[in-house]
Write an enzyme that holds these catalytic residues in place. Sequence first.
Site, PDB file in Angstrom:
ATOM      1  N   HIS A 101       8.915  83.439  66.346  1.00 26.60           N
ATOM      2  CA  HIS A 101       9.494  82.203  66.541  1.00 26.60           C
ATOM      3  C   HIS A 101      10.045  81.835  65.096  1.00 26.60           C
ATOM      4  CE1 HIS A 101       9.477  77.870  66.854  1.00 26.60           C
ATOM      5  NE2 HIS A 101       9.523  77.852  68.084  1.00 26.60           N
ATOM      6  N   GLN A 151       0.878  80.225  70.983  1.00 28.53           N
ATOM      7  CA  GLN A 151       1.199  80.570  72.558  1.00 28.53           C
ATOM      8  C   GLN A 151      -0.134  81.518  72.900  1.00 28.53           C
ATOM      9  OE1 GLN A 151       3.506  79.448  74.350  1.00 28.53           O
ATOM     10  NE2 GLN A 151       4.978  78.803  72.899  1.00 28.53           N
ATOM     11  N   CYS A 191      14.163  79.121  70.271  1.00 30.58           N
ATOM     12  CA  CYS A 191      13.771  79.284  68.823  1.00 30.58           C
ATOM     13  C   CYS A 191      13.272  80.639  68.130  1.00 30.58           C
ATOM     14  CB  CYS A 191      12.815  78.331  68.262  1.00 30.58           C
ATOM     15  SG  CYS A 191      12.945  76.576  68.602  1.00 30.58           S
TER      16      CYS A 191
HETATM   17  N1  7TS Z   1       5.130  79.724  67.143  1.00 30.87           N
HETATM   18  C1  7TS Z   1       5.285  79.862  68.468  1.00 30.87           C
HETATM   19  C2  7TS Z   1       4.962  81.460  69.070  1.00 30.87           C
HETATM   20  C3  7TS Z   1       5.968  79.106  69.154  1.00 30.87           C
HETATM   21  O1  7TS Z   1       6.117  79.298  70.343  1.00 30.87           O
HETATM   22  C4  7TS Z   1       6.179  77.627  68.590  1.00 30.87           C
HETATM   23  C5  7TS Z   1       6.756  76.747  69.661  1.00 30.87           C
HETATM   24  C6  7TS Z   1       5.849  77.657  67.296  1.00 30.87           C
HETATM   25  C7  7TS Z   1       5.168  78.540  66.713  1.00 30.87           C
HETATM   26  C8  7TS Z   1       6.179  76.186  66.723  1.00 30.87           C
HETATM   27  O2  7TS Z   1       5.378  75.365  67.194  1.00 30.87           O
HETATM   28  P1  7TS Z   1       5.146  73.792  66.787  1.00 30.87           P
HETATM   29  O3  7TS Z   1       4.182  73.094  67.558  1.00 30.87           O
HETATM   30  O4  7TS Z   1       4.858  73.668  65.386  1.00 30.87           O
HETATM   31  O5  7TS Z   1       6.872  73.411  67.144  1.00 30.87           O
HETATM   32  N2  7TS Z   1       7.445  77.009  70.644  1.00 30.87           N
HETATM   33  C9  7TS Z   1       8.405  76.350  71.505  1.00 30.87           C
HETATM   34  C10 7TS Z   1       8.957  77.089  72.796  1.00 30.87           C
HETATM   35  O6  7TS Z   1       8.668  78.155  72.807  1.00 30.87           O
HETATM   36  N3  7TS Z   1       9.601  76.167  73.067  1.00 30.87           N
HETATM   37  O7  7TS Z   1       9.569  75.153  72.379  1.00 30.87           O
HETATM   38  C11 7TS Z   1       8.795  75.031  71.310  1.00 30.87           C
END
Ligand code: 7TS
Length: 418
Positions: free
Chosen positions: A135, A215, A376
């Site tokens: 990501h 995830q 992303c």
């Molecule tokens: N790492 C992974 C694997 C993610 O899926 C996400 C967010 C993040 C980090 C970042 O998380 P945050 O809570 O700090 O924003 N993933 C997604 C997605 O798959 N669709 O919207 C956000």
Amino acid sequence: MNARHDRNPLLMPDFDAPHWRRDFPILQQQVHGKPLVYLDNAATSQKPQAVIAAVAGYYEKLNANVHRGVHQLSELATAAYEGAREKLRRFVNAASLKEIIFVRGATEAINLVAQSYGRGRFQGGDEIILSEMEHHSNIVPWQLLHEQMGAVLKIVPITDAGELEPGAYEKLFTSRTRLVALAHVSNALGSINPVKKMIVHAHQHGVPVLLDGAQAVPHLPVDVRDLDCDFYAFSGHKMFGPTGIGVLYAKEALLAEMPPYQGGGDMIRTVRFTGSTWNELPHKFEAGTPNIAGSIGLGAAVDYLESIGMLSIQNYEQALLEYGTQRLQTVKNLRLVGTARHKAGVLSFVMEGIHPHDIGTIVDQEGVAIRTGHHCAMPVMEHFRIPATARASLAFYNTREDIDALVQALEKVREVFR
Ligand code: 7TS
């Protein structure tokens, strides 16, 4: 993984998803006059009544700043906040409360490690190993470090199934390797990486490992001591807790050596104009008034998940994923993107001649919420030479009927574009 349920989608584990679903007020509503089918859980999950009540209850009965007052409300708020930390510690099996840092989410957790661990310690030319399926929040913080002090990013490529290229990871290690930062589960592909094995390998080279568990934590049991990871980052809002709260787990010995990430109240012991000294762990890394309500809500989410059982959730979602995989494969001209052998509940796909955004818009009219775009994870899209995918992502409150509704909506998409 439960092999029996892995292979035969008709053998659903004994799991009462409709029962749990009733705990989620938002899932009871209709959109566009159709019952809501929420399949965008990788972006954010919905919140059970217990979490909503915990947040509201904090504001109704406890609201006060923490670690400051001698008055009763402040003491109660502090106890609830620190009580939530203990719930999180237990949930991921960290050895100590000092190892649980409340942050805004996975993104802030990774930035904290990049800036506090990496920036002062790495030198120009030092190497960080990432993978092609990260990501952006596990790419860009390391690119900032590249700009700040010349760290070099080495990338483990992926196969067309969405697995890490066999043997490639091991070959990237050199005498300059300083850190591995890797997704436990990919948000765009669903792949579950063989992280335990990879951690053993990194440690043989004396290299610490950060896992991006955003995830993973909502979908499978995570035990940071069993994994022996050095850092583990995750977000509350993807695990049925509030937004704006998440956790950085890190081994105490590493945190003890790391300088503060941000300065301000609560993270200090003494402040003089000639210099300041830092508070003990974990407070050294929690500058300013924290997200008290969010932490308490996240603690309630952990209680809720534990009442269901992470192993039951994992087994059920595995069976649902298998069912979804088979059902989607019956849709003409649909191609799944991400077919790793070990996957969590993510179904990314493209349909020949139809832009993913059109798919998303049309299924939305049928009440089905999915995400479309690059998720992303632009390097993943680049690997598959596509601009975007449509993505259905599962949670334990989803059912086979939800998958059927998606498949039916996709038939509508095909009709529109015939
Ligand atoms: N790492 C992974 C694997 C993610 O899926 C996400 C967010 C993040 C980090 C970042 O998380 P945050 O809570 O700090 O924003 N993933 C997604 C997605 O798959 N669709 O919207 C956000």
